[in-house]
Each structure stands twice: as structure tokens, then as C-alpha cells.
Design a protein around this motif. Sequence first.
Motif, short mmCIF file in Angstrom:
data_model
loop_
_atom_site.label_atom_id
_atom_site.label_comp_id
_atom_site.label_asym_id
_atom_site.label_seq_id
_atom_site.Cartn_x
_atom_site.Cartn_y
_atom_site.Cartn_z
N PRO A 88 0.79 -1.49 -0.10
CA PRO A 88 0.10 0.00 -0.04
C PRO A 88 0.87 1.46 -0.03
O PRO A 88 1.96 1.31 0.36
CB PRO A 88 -0.80 -0.20 1.11
N ALA A 89 0.26 2.34 -0.52
CA ALA A 89 1.19 3.53 -0.90
C ALA A 89 1.31 4.11 0.44
O ALA A 89 2.36 4.63 0.76
CB ALA A 89 0.37 4.52 -1.56
N TRP A 90 0.51 4.15 1.56
CA TRP A 90 0.85 4.55 2.75
C TRP A 90 1.89 4.05 3.50
O TRP A 90 2.73 4.83 4.29
CB TRP A 90 -0.74 4.59 3.60
N VAL A 91 2.30 2.70 3.38
CA VAL A 91 3.28 2.09 3.85
C VAL A 91 4.47 3.02 3.54
O VAL A 91 5.72 3.32 4.04
CB VAL A 91 3.32 0.65 3.76
N VAL A 92 4.68 3.11 1.91
CA VAL A 92 5.68 3.32 1.09
C VAL A 92 5.99 5.04 1.77
O VAL A 92 7.24 5.39 1.95
CB VAL A 92 5.39 3.42 -0.16
N ILE A 93 4.80 5.82 1.65
CA ILE A 93 5.08 7.09 2.12
C ILE A 93 5.57 7.24 3.50
O ILE A 93 6.63 8.08 3.87
CB ILE A 93 3.71 7.98 2.17
N VAL A 94 5.09 6.41 4.59
CA VAL A 94 5.77 6.64 6.08
C VAL A 94 7.24 6.37 5.97
O VAL A 94 7.98 7.02 6.62
CB VAL A 94 5.01 5.61 6.84
N ILE A 95 7.69 5.15 5.25
CA ILE A 95 9.01 4.94 5.28
C ILE A 95 9.95 5.69 4.48
O ILE A 95 10.87 6.15 5.08
CB ILE A 95 9.18 3.31 4.72
N ILE A 96 9.37 6.35 3.28
CA ILE A 96 10.10 7.22 2.47
C ILE A 96 10.27 8.61 3.28
O ILE A 96 11.42 9.06 3.36
CB ILE A 96 9.93 7.46 1.11
N SER A 97 9.25 9.01 3.89
CA SER A 97 9.38 10.20 4.65
C SER A 97 10.22 10.17 5.82
O SER A 97 10.97 11.06 5.93
CB SER A 97 7.89 10.33 5.31
N ARG A 98 10.23 9.00 6.58
CA ARG A 98 11.12 8.92 7.69
C ARG A 98 12.75 8.99 7.14
O ARG A 98 13.41 9.51 7.57
CB ARG A 98 11.30 7.45 8.31
N GLU A 99 12.89 8.69 5.86
CA GLU A 99 14.35 8.46 5.29
C GLU A 99 14.73 10.07 5.08
O GLU A 99 15.56 10.56 5.26
CB GLU A 99 14.42 7.55 4.30
N PHE A 100 13.44 10.85 4.60
CA PHE A 100 13.97 12.22 4.21
C PHE A 100 14.19 13.02 5.29
O PHE A 100 15.03 13.92 5.56
CB PHE A 100 12.77 12.68 3.23
N ILE A 101 13.21 12.77 6.53
CA ILE A 101 13.59 13.35 7.56
C ILE A 101 14.81 13.25 8.44
O ILE A 101 15.43 14.07 8.84
CB ILE A 101 12.42 13.00 8.72
N ILE A 102 15.09 11.95 8.39
CA ILE A 102 16.41 11.57 9.21
C ILE A 102 17.83 12.23 8.21
O ILE A 102 18.71 12.55 8.69
CB ILE A 102 16.52 10.05 9.39
N SER A 103 17.42 11.99 7.10
CA SER A 103 18.65 12.56 6.14
C SER A 103 18.68 13.91 6.45
O SER A 103 19.92 14.39 6.50
CB SER A 103 18.58 12.04 4.74
N GLY A 104 17.50 14.75 6.54
CA GLY A 104 17.88 16.16 6.83
C GLY A 104 18.30 16.35 8.13
O GLY A 104 19.33 17.33 8.37
N PHE A 105 18.04 15.63 9.07
CA PHE A 105 18.58 15.96 10.19
C PHE A 105 20.04 15.56 10.53
O PHE A 105 20.94 16.37 10.86
CB PHE A 105 17.56 14.74 11.20
N ARG A 106 20.42 14.51 9.62
CA ARG A 106 21.86 14.07 9.53
C ARG A 106 22.73 15.46 8.95
O ARG A 106 23.75 15.86 9.38
CB ARG A 106 22.22 12.84 8.71
N LEU A 107 22.22 15.88 7.80
CA LEU A 107 22.80 17.33 7.23
C LEU A 107 22.89 18.19 8.24
O LEU A 107 24.03 18.97 8.12
CB LEU A 107 22.01 17.58 5.99
N VAL A 108 21.97 18.67 9.05
CA VAL A 108 21.95 19.57 9.77
C VAL A 108 23.17 19.31 11.07
O VAL A 108 23.99 20.27 11.68
CB VAL A 108 20.52 19.82 10.57
N ALA A 109 22.90 18.12 11.47
CA ALA A 109 24.06 17.62 12.49
C ALA A 109 25.55 17.76 11.98
O ALA A 109 26.35 18.34 12.50
CB ALA A 109 23.89 16.34 12.90
N ALA A 110 25.71 17.35 10.71
CA ALA A 110 26.98 17.53 9.88
C ALA A 110 27.32 19.04 9.91
O ALA A 110 28.54 19.18 9.98
CB ALA A 110 27.07 16.80 8.69
N ASP A 111 26.46 19.57 9.38
CA ASP A 111 26.92 21.11 9.49
C ASP A 111 27.37 21.61 10.87
O ASP A 111 27.95 22.76 10.70
CB ASP A 111 25.44 21.78 8.75
N ASN A 112 26.79 21.01 11.78
CA ASN A 112 27.29 21.63 13.29
C ASN A 112 28.37 20.76 13.53
O ASN A 112 28.71 20.74 15.05
CB ASN A 112 26.17 21.66 14.10
N GLY A 113 29.20 19.93 12.56
CA GLY A 113 30.14 19.10 13.07
C GLY A 113 29.85 17.77 13.85
O GLY A 113 30.83 17.31 14.69
#
Length: 178
Positions: A88-113
Motif C-alpha cells: 500500500p502507498a501509505w506504507v511507502v510514504i511513511v518509510i520514505i518520509s522517515r528517510e527524508f526526515i532523518i537524512s535532513g536531520f543528519r545534514l543539519v548535524a553534519a553542518d554543526n560538526g
Amino acid sequence: MNVPNTLTILRVVMIPFFVVFMLCGLTPADKYIALAIFIVASLTDTLDGYLARKNNQVTNFGKFMDPLADKLLVCSALICLMDVGKLPAWVVIVIISREFIISGFRLVAADNGIVIAASWWGKTKTISQMLLIIFMIGDFGGVFAAIEQILLYAAVILTVISMIDYIYKNRQVLKMQN
């Protein structure tokens, strides 16, 4: 270039072949070829991490590309399974959304060393997603259909828990942005 990084690149190179065999209907064995490619690609994830730590070959390239390769592999498989009507699409949306959120979070963390290591929850999430994908591609039927459903909900629940855990344990990154 070391062996772990070569395995990571190999995993990325396998993705288009996986997608072709999942979606294009080239041979009667497409499902099994796609399944074999996915399993081999998944095993390279385990092997590259093991070798990098064992041989002290952890590199910045590997720290960046290994999680990206995993995300590309899993997201490609989820989208293919959705396209063929298995997921189902909702499963794909939940999983991919998590990946985008955490990837963005990692970028912010990396930017702060700050380098944020993968957690037990994140690793468990990845294993549950990969097992779900293997069972869904294999479409083994019978009792395995029930196992698929259990894996589906386990993967979604672990995806959400790992995201919450990741953000909570690293909440100082959010405070740096104020």
C-alpha cells in the motif's frame, strides 16, 4: 578505494538491474532474479560495514554513501512493490518520509560538526524492511502471507520508533538551530 566502499558502490549499481527485473517482465524468472539481486545487495550492506570496522577502513565516503545506498535500495524496492500492487502507498510514504526526515536531520548535524552513528533501532528497522521486501518479492504464499503482514506492520512501527529515537537522542542538534 577499499573493499567496503567498492561493495557500497556495487550495491548502488545493482539497483537499476533490480528495478528492471521487478518491473519490465523480461523473462518468466524476473521475480526470482530481482529477489536474488535484492538479497545480494542487502548482504553487501552487512558485509561492507563489517569489513570497514574489522579492517579499520571506515571512510567519510563510506559514512555518507553506505546509508544512502541502503536508502536507495530499500526505497526503490518499496516503490516497485507498490507499482506491482503488493504494497500500500501509505506504507511507502511513511518509510520514505522517515528517510527524508532523518537524512535532513543528519545534514543539519553534519553542518554543526556532529556525526550521528546508526542506532540499534535504525539497524533493526533496516533489517525488518529488507525482510519484508524479500518476503513480498518472493510471494511464497501460505503461512508466509501471514508473516508478510506481520513484517509489514513491524517495519512501519520500527520505522516510526527509530525516527523518534534518532531525533530524541540527538535533540541537541535541533537546539543548535535556534
